[in-house]
Design a protein around this motif. Sequence first.
Motif, PDB file in Angstrom:
ATOM      1  N   UNK A 180       2.129  -8.856  -0.810  1.00 51.13           N
ATOM      2  CA  UNK A 180       1.782 -10.504  -1.669  1.00 51.13           C
ATOM      3  C   UNK A 180       2.343  -9.478  -2.966  1.00 51.13           C
ATOM      4  N   UNK A 181       2.317  -8.764  -3.354  1.00 46.36           N
ATOM      5  CA  UNK A 181       2.129  -7.980  -4.428  1.00 46.36           C
ATOM      6  C   UNK A 181       3.765  -7.675  -5.373  1.00 46.36           C
ATOM      7  N   UNK A 182       4.047  -6.759  -4.249  1.00 42.28           N
ATOM      8  CA  UNK A 182       5.247  -5.874  -3.956  1.00 42.28           C
ATOM      9  C   UNK A 182       6.433  -6.207  -3.604  1.00 42.28           C
ATOM     10  N   UNK A 183       7.739  -6.053  -4.314  1.00 40.20           N
ATOM     11  CA  UNK A 183       8.753  -6.061  -3.666  1.00 40.20           C
ATOM     12  C   UNK A 183       9.663  -4.644  -2.864  1.00 40.20           C
ATOM     13  N   UNK A 184      10.032  -4.872  -1.983  1.00 39.18           N
ATOM     14  CA  UNK A 184      10.881  -3.613  -1.492  1.00 39.18           C
ATOM     15  C   UNK A 184      11.599  -2.881  -2.896  1.00 39.18           C
ATOM     16  N   UNK A 185      11.676  -1.431  -2.232  1.00 41.18           N
ATOM     17  CA  UNK A 185      11.301  -0.433  -1.422  1.00 41.18           C
ATOM     18  C   UNK A 185       9.613  -0.424  -1.996  1.00 41.18           C
ATOM     19  N   UNK A 186       8.946  -0.652  -1.071  1.00 34.11           N
ATOM     20  CA  UNK A 186       7.721  -0.402  -0.760  1.00 34.11           C
ATOM     21  C   UNK A 186       7.386   0.873   0.094  1.00 34.11           C
ATOM     22  N   UNK A 187       6.997   2.258  -0.092  1.00 34.54           N
ATOM     23  CA  UNK A 187       6.496   3.248   0.073  1.00 34.54           C
ATOM     24  C   UNK A 187       5.012   3.629  -0.251  1.00 34.54           C
ATOM     25  N   UNK A 188       3.829   3.398   0.191  1.00 35.97           N
ATOM     26  CA  UNK A 188       2.607   3.765  -0.004  1.00 35.97           C
ATOM     27  C   UNK A 188       1.997   4.102   0.624  1.00 35.97           C
ATOM     28  N   UNK A 189       0.779   4.972   0.456  1.00 32.08           N
ATOM     29  CA  UNK A 189      -0.275   5.421   1.779  1.00 32.08           C
ATOM     30  C   UNK A 189      -1.505   5.074   0.446  1.00 32.08           C
ATOM     31  N   UNK A 190      -2.975   3.959   1.553  1.00 27.69           N
ATOM     32  CA  UNK A 190      -3.976   3.928   1.258  1.00 27.69           C
ATOM     33  C   UNK A 190      -5.399   4.230   1.784  1.00 27.69           C
ATOM     34  N   UNK A 191      -5.277   5.345   1.561  1.00 25.88           N
ATOM     35  CA  UNK A 191      -7.040   6.084   2.099  1.00 25.88           C
ATOM     36  C   UNK A 191      -8.294   5.118   1.361  1.00 25.88           C
ATOM     37  N   UNK A 192      -8.631   5.783   2.931  1.00 26.07           N
ATOM     38  CA  UNK A 192     -10.251   4.062   1.956  1.00 26.07           C
ATOM     39  C   UNK A 192     -11.774   4.486   3.489  1.00 26.07           C
ATOM     40  N   UNK A 193     -12.393   4.053   2.146  1.00 23.25           N
ATOM     41  CA  UNK A 193     -13.849   3.013   3.631  1.00 23.25           C
ATOM     42  C   UNK A 193     -13.199   2.050   4.764  1.00 23.25           C
ATOM     43  N   UNK A 194     -13.653   2.801   5.817  1.00 22.28           N
ATOM     44  CA  UNK A 194     -14.044   1.297   6.257  1.00 22.28           C
ATOM     45  C   UNK A 194     -14.850   1.169   7.276  1.00 22.28           C
ATOM     46  N   UNK A 195     -15.300  -0.295   7.588  1.00 21.07           N
ATOM     47  CA  UNK A 195     -16.822  -0.019   8.247  1.00 21.07           C
ATOM     48  C   UNK A 195     -16.427  -0.981   9.471  1.00 21.07           C
TER      49      UNK A 195
END
Length: 340
Positions: A180-195
């Motif tokens: 929703x925020x960025x335009x391609x090219x998109x190449x991300x990782x996202x570490x984080x907590x889950x429940x």
Amino acid sequence: MQAQLDKILEEAKAQLKEAATMAQTDEIRVKLLGKKGKLTEILRGMGKLSPEERKSTGQMANKVRSEIEQLLEEKFEAVKAAAKEAQFRLEKLDVTEPGKETILGVKHPLTITIEEISKVFTNMGFSIAEGPEVETVFNNFDALNAGPNHPSRDMTDTFYITEDILLRTQTSPVQARVLMKEKPPIKIISPGRCFRCDTPDATHSPMFHQVEGLVVDEGVTMADLKGTLDSFAKQLFGSETRTKFRPHHFPFTEPSAEMDVSCFKCGGKGCRVCKGSGWIEILGCGMVHPNVLKVGNLDTEKYTGFAFGMGVERVAMLKYGVDDIRLFYENDMRFINQFK
Ligand code: DAH
């Protein structure tokens, strides 16, 4: 007059014997030799005497004065030396004493694992995106193509805060946020907590960690997915590692797969770690579903992408041979310190 001078001298001696500080010694000096001092007064009074008397008395008084001056000087020296001595004693430093050990903290094994995984991907040109642990139901489910009746939405699986807000059950909602925020090219990782509403046991915890990945651009294919994740596996588990992709199902990818790595313990022969199969399941992945790309208003004819998600605890348990997930959250230093 002689008697008077003798008395002054005797008194001076007695007082100086008692004096222990510079201040006390100086007080005695003022009382005797100061402007209004006893001896000063006598010397001043000599003007009234006859010349003969003045001569003899003058000699006597001067003798007493120089004697007192001598005594004062000696006393000043003595108290000065004593003060220095006391200070030395106070500041004494025993250079042979052993130093105090500073205990350095260590990184938590999950932090180490997240950093290792992140490093592999950032070296391949990925950047790190972040998302909140308290998420909207829309980002966690709707935007990720999980239909209204998807079982993971169930109250028994998900911690709801309100009807529209929850504790994210996966790091995948970061995909929606980035799209929703960025335009391609998109190449991300996202570490984080889950429940998730899981009863804790050796392999389950209501709080755990994932690393999400998303790549979107023109002409991204399944071959890019396989190449990237195979390279990741080799970098994380060793260059001998082989990978295998098994068909699977996730709402947000089509086609979807699970990736297994050849057992890094036995090399594929079969052992306790891989439960005899020679393979270990590591992550879920797939080609981003067009419905998810639409969340970012992308032209699905032009853009394609792949995504993946893996459990950090699972990777850490396999890598370090930890057999109970709960050990990660107990903060027992005997456990934590083994990962120095
Ligand atoms: N979110 C999934 C889970 O919690 C893991 C996952 C699978 C993430 C496939 C992905 C993916 O991005 O493409 O089980």
